[in-house]
Design an enzyme around this catalytic site. Structure first.
Site, short mmCIF file in Angstrom:
data_model
loop_
_atom_site.label_atom_id
_atom_site.label_comp_id
_atom_site.label_asym_id
_atom_site.label_seq_id
_atom_site.Cartn_x
_atom_site.Cartn_y
_atom_site.Cartn_z
N ILE B 15 0.84 -1.21 0.00
CA ILE B 15 0.00 0.00 0.00
C ILE B 15 0.87 1.26 0.00
CG2 ILE B 15 -0.30 0.25 2.53
CD1 ILE B 15 -3.07 0.68 -0.11
N LYS B 91 -5.84 2.72 7.24
CA LYS B 91 -6.98 1.99 7.78
C LYS B 91 -6.61 0.51 7.90
CE LYS B 91 -8.03 -0.53 4.24
NZ LYS B 91 -8.52 -1.84 4.03
N ASP B 169 -10.98 -6.57 5.79
CA ASP B 169 -9.96 -5.60 5.37
C ASP B 169 -10.45 -4.80 4.15
OD1 ASP B 169 -7.01 -4.62 5.57
OD2 ASP B 169 -7.32 -5.14 3.47
#
Lengths: 309, 309
Positions: B15, B91, B169
């Site tokens: 990410i 997150k 997720d």
């Protein structure tokens, strides 16, 4: 007598008979005028099949006490609040954390008092423990909550079903005390959950919490305990050890026991409800349920021997 | 250039490479000067084995972006806040809900900005969807979030471990959108969770939410989906249907599509972080994680076929 708050009770089960009815009867501020339950009745009190029927037939009711299992608590609370009644919720205040937050908002809109009650917080030693710990530096906290499920929940199915909490049903009492007496908030770091292979909810759980100073806070819940219950919280501080035993009834500081008078958790709880109604206030705290949800979120699960009543 | 916020990145994984680094590089308000990761590096950027080493060696850092898995987020955030740095959390903002509340308090005490980021809320259609729904009466909400875990989390183990969320997720991205665009808060009523027999977290989940008006809000998450992803939210109101598709990129109202420009979720997210730092403010919202914790608390569990990468 005309000033007494007319109250109705919903869910005439074990906790209602053992605790709520005697506490309401013994309280000068309340008058129990009705109950609702599809099956059970209370001698001498008007009986209805449902909360809705009770509200229709008893317009003088000012408050309701919700003692049915947590899975139906939200919808019952919504019906009662929509009718303008003050609401006391037995613990846990709901089946999910988010629903309690929504309820708080509904109560605010309706200008009704909402009380998420945690009876163990009204145990004799809790107030003194909180006061003593307020300015202490913690070293470690150990919570042991062990009892025999067959003794305390004989034949009850709802505790094993989704939303019923399993061993967290008593464990949440410990968490309600610990969240009340410790001077700093804490959070779950890791957990081990032991669930019977034929059930949905854990029968035992070990929880490791920390606060922002990394104080180790450990809780051990076990429903497979025989003979004698252990319901105790031990807090080691830099200046001495505090021990709350027998579910908060007995307080010991550095080995010295304090006489705290007799246990009257539910009397104190209704005292608080009367105060909230009189003040036009609500008390909503779901932190004990939050910790249980966190445990179910990130705990490691182990399957154990099947459980039969 | 001297006004740019010097930022360090922790956790150089997928990410970080796919999103954070390009977004920071493309933002006039930030300058990426260092990264910390026990293994991975970023070409041309100072590298450290740990957050602590990075903080020691780079006193000019004003902010850090935490992109490591959620299980270590709290301790990293505490270290960064203790050093007086502003903190952006990928997150989910933590492994438990309670820890995020504790972090918020630590950030307040340290007078640092804390930003619990939810990138999907920055998808092009979210702001318009929220505005359109603000005064609408809802009839029903359907959320479908289905993708192939092998494509999006190739070989990643942390998503399957306690605290790693499994199908939640990606599902939490949907929940971050829905909690943002619906005009009223909602809560979980029931859930079915499907967990591979060799894993800890669900690979699929069906969630049934309600708001206080009993609006049915249904979410279906599935990680066993082939070929083409489905990431969509459909809100039926009394005056028309709103549809957010492709994760929030496409907005349709009653069949009419709106041109919302290109997707730039992470640019918008760093825009917001810069704004919070400049305002001396924090933005802490854990409601999407709360719903996941509630699902793990009261969902019914089913064991499904084992999963292998």
């Amino acid at each position: 007598m005309k000033d007494r708050i007319k109250i109705g009770l919903v869910g005439v089960g074990k906790i209602a008979r053992d605790q709520h009815i005697p506490a309401i009867d013994g309280h000068p501020g309340f008058e129990l005028i009705a109950c609702a339950d599809p099956n059970a009745r209370i001698a001498g009190i008007a009986h209805y099949q449902s909360l809705e029927a009770m509200l229709d037939a008893e317009p003088d009711l000012a408050a309701v006490s919700l003692c049915a299992p947590p899975q139906v608590r939200f919808s019952q609370a919504c019906v009662a609040l929509a009718a303008g009644k003050h609401v006391l919720l037995e613990k846990p205040p709901g089946a999910s954390v988010a629903e309690v937050a929504v309820l708080a908002e509904v109560a605010r809109e309706r200008a009704c008092s909402l009380f998420t009650s945690w009876h163990s917080r009204h145990a004799p030693g809790v107030k003194s423990a909180r006061a003593w710990l307020a300015n202490k530096e913690l070293v470690t906290v150990m919570v042991r909550w062990k009892e025999d499920v067959r003794l305390w929940h004989p034949g009850q199915d709802w505790i094993w079903q989704p939303g019923g909490l399993g061993v967290f049903d008593p464990g949440i009492n410990a968490l309600s005390i610990v969240t009340r007496i410790l001077p700093r908030p804490f959070f779950l770091k890791a957990a081990d959950l032991y669930t019977p292979s034929n059930k949905h909810n854990p029968i035992a759980a070990n929880l490791d919490f920390r606060d922002d100073r990394s104080t180790p806070i450990r809780a051990e819940f076990d429903w497979r305990h025989g003979d004698e219950e252990i319901w105790e919280v031990e807090v080691t501080t830099t200046v001495g050890v505090l021990r709350l035993a027998q579910g908060g009834k007995h307080l010991q500081i550095d080995g010295k026991s304090w006489d705290l008078g007799e246990e009257r958790e539910y009397s104190s709880l209704y005292e608080r409800f009367a105060e909230l109604i009189s003040d036009g206030a609500s008390e909503v705290d779901f932190s004990p349920l939050q910790h249980v949800a966190d445990a179910m979120l990130l705990g490691t699960r182990y399957s154990t021997a099947p459980f039969f009543h």
